[in-house]
Design a protein around this motif. Structure first.
Motif, short mmCIF file in Angstrom:
data_model
loop_
_atom_site.label_atom_id
_atom_site.label_comp_id
_atom_site.label_asym_id
_atom_site.label_seq_id
_atom_site.Cartn_x
_atom_site.Cartn_y
_atom_site.Cartn_z
N ALA A 1 11.85 36.15 0.70
CA ALA A 1 11.55 34.91 1.43
C ALA A 1 12.79 34.40 2.13
O ALA A 1 13.91 34.66 1.71
N TRP A 2 12.54 33.68 3.20
CA TRP A 2 13.58 32.94 3.91
C TRP A 2 13.61 31.52 3.39
O TRP A 2 12.58 30.97 3.01
N HIS A 3 14.78 30.92 3.39
CA HIS A 3 14.87 29.47 3.21
C HIS A 3 14.36 28.89 4.52
O HIS A 3 14.87 29.21 5.59
N PHE A 4 13.33 28.04 4.46
CA PHE A 4 12.68 27.51 5.66
C PHE A 4 13.43 26.27 6.14
O PHE A 4 13.03 25.13 5.93
N LYS A 5 14.57 26.51 6.79
CA LYS A 5 15.50 25.45 7.16
C LYS A 5 14.90 24.40 8.08
O LYS A 5 15.35 23.26 8.11
N ARG A 6 13.88 24.77 8.80
CA ARG A 6 13.22 23.80 9.71
C ARG A 6 12.62 22.64 8.91
O ARG A 6 12.56 21.52 9.39
N TYR A 7 12.16 22.93 7.70
CA TYR A 7 11.51 21.91 6.89
C TYR A 7 12.25 21.58 5.59
O TYR A 7 11.78 20.77 4.81
N SER A 8 13.38 22.23 5.35
CA SER A 8 14.09 22.02 4.09
C SER A 8 15.60 21.99 4.33
O SER A 8 16.14 22.86 5.00
N LYS A 9 16.23 21.03 3.74
CA LYS A 9 17.69 20.92 3.82
C LYS A 9 18.35 21.28 2.47
O LYS A 9 19.50 20.98 2.24
N SER A 10 17.62 21.95 1.60
CA SER A 10 18.11 22.26 0.26
C SER A 10 19.30 23.23 0.31
O SER A 10 19.19 24.36 0.79
N SER A 11 20.42 22.79 -0.23
CA SER A 11 21.59 23.66 -0.30
C SER A 11 21.39 24.77 -1.34
O SER A 11 21.96 25.85 -1.21
N ASN A 12 20.56 24.52 -2.35
CA ASN A 12 20.29 25.56 -3.37
C ASN A 12 19.56 26.75 -2.76
O ASN A 12 19.93 27.90 -3.00
N TYR A 13 18.53 26.48 -1.98
CA TYR A 13 17.78 27.57 -1.35
C TYR A 13 18.66 28.29 -0.32
O TYR A 13 18.63 29.51 -0.22
N ALA A 14 19.45 27.53 0.43
CA ALA A 14 20.35 28.13 1.42
C ALA A 14 21.34 29.08 0.75
O ALA A 14 21.57 30.19 1.23
N ALA A 15 21.90 28.66 -0.37
CA ALA A 15 22.87 29.49 -1.09
C ALA A 15 22.21 30.76 -1.63
O ALA A 15 22.81 31.85 -1.56
N LEU A 16 20.99 30.63 -2.15
CA LEU A 16 20.28 31.81 -2.66
C LEU A 16 20.03 32.82 -1.54
O LEU A 16 20.18 34.03 -1.74
N GLU A 17 19.65 32.33 -0.37
CA GLU A 17 19.42 33.24 0.76
C GLU A 17 20.73 33.91 1.19
O GLU A 17 20.75 35.12 1.45
N THR A 18 21.81 33.17 1.22
CA THR A 18 23.11 33.72 1.60
C THR A 18 23.51 34.86 0.67
O THR A 18 23.95 35.93 1.12
N VAL A 19 23.33 34.66 -0.62
CA VAL A 19 23.67 35.71 -1.60
C VAL A 19 22.78 36.94 -1.40
O VAL A 19 23.27 38.07 -1.39
N ALA A 20 21.48 36.72 -1.24
CA ALA A 20 20.56 37.85 -1.04
C ALA A 20 20.92 38.63 0.23
O ALA A 20 20.88 39.87 0.24
N ARG A 21 21.27 37.92 1.28
CA ARG A 21 21.67 38.58 2.54
C ARG A 21 22.92 39.43 2.32
O ARG A 21 22.98 40.59 2.75
N LYS A 22 23.93 38.84 1.67
CA LYS A 22 25.19 39.55 1.45
C LYS A 22 24.99 40.80 0.59
O LYS A 22 25.62 41.83 0.83
N LYS A 23 24.11 40.70 -0.40
CA LYS A 23 23.85 41.83 -1.29
C LYS A 23 22.82 42.80 -0.73
O LYS A 23 22.52 43.82 -1.35
N LYS A 24 22.23 42.44 0.43
CA LYS A 24 21.19 43.26 1.08
C LYS A 24 20.03 43.55 0.13
O LYS A 24 19.59 44.68 -0.04
N ILE A 25 19.53 42.47 -0.46
CA ILE A 25 18.41 42.56 -1.39
C ILE A 25 17.11 42.39 -0.62
O ILE A 25 17.00 41.54 0.28
#
Length: 161
Positions: free
Chosen positions: A112-136
């Motif tokens: 899943a993507w963090h849906f930034k258009r509707y969410s400003k959650s830094s927790n979800y943003a950080a989880l997406e960043t980690v998944a992207r970096k690890k290519k999960i």
């Protein structure tokens, strides 16, 4: 007296003022981010807050749906939201099972993507960043297409005469 009744009515029936938490059984998984729950013997559709999963016909769409089904189908879950609904009338909320958050698990697992258009959650943003970096998950692809872009492409252009 009328002011007190008006205030009481507003507090009791305004779904966007206070956060809501309910317990319900998941009776259906429509896709990775949309569940059907049984609450007070009535079906209710829940759209997961903060995230957007690939559409069923996109890469990882079926995996996201299966992940969500394995996580919560047939189980009694906690549904937490602010009472808001999307344009389709679905309740927007987070779903928890055994203190695990389904939306966060989908993002953490690259489904899943963090849906930034509707969410400003830094927790979800950080989880997406980690998944992207690890290519999960979907981040293994060179250029994954976000579901909102996929949906735009599926819409037919308006014809002009």
């Amino acid at each position: 007296m009328n002011k007190i009744l008006s205030l009481a009515f507003l507090i009791l029936f305004s779904p966007n003022i206070f956060s809501q938490q309910i317990t319900a059984k998941v009776i259906g998984v429509k896709d990775g981010d949309t569940m059907e729950i049984l609450f007070e013997n009535k079906p209710l559709i829940v759209r997961l807050a903060h995230i957007d999963t690939p559409e069923k016909k996109q890469p990882y769409g079926q995996k996201a749906k299966q992940f969500a089904a394995d996580f919560c189908f047939g189980k009694t879950v906690k549904v937490v939201g602010e009472g808001k609904r999307d344009r389709n009338g679905r309740l927007i909320a987070e779903i928890f099972y055994k203190n695990q958050n389904l939306g966060k698990e989908l993002v953490r697992n690259g489904l899943a993507w963090h849906f930034k258009r509707y969410s400003k959650s830094s927790n979800y943003a950080a989880l997406e960043t980690v998944a992207r970096k690890k290519k999960i998950g979907l981040w293994k692809d060179k250029s994954p297409v976000a579901p909102w872009d996929f949906r735009k492409k599926k819409r037919r252009p308006v014809r002009t005469l």
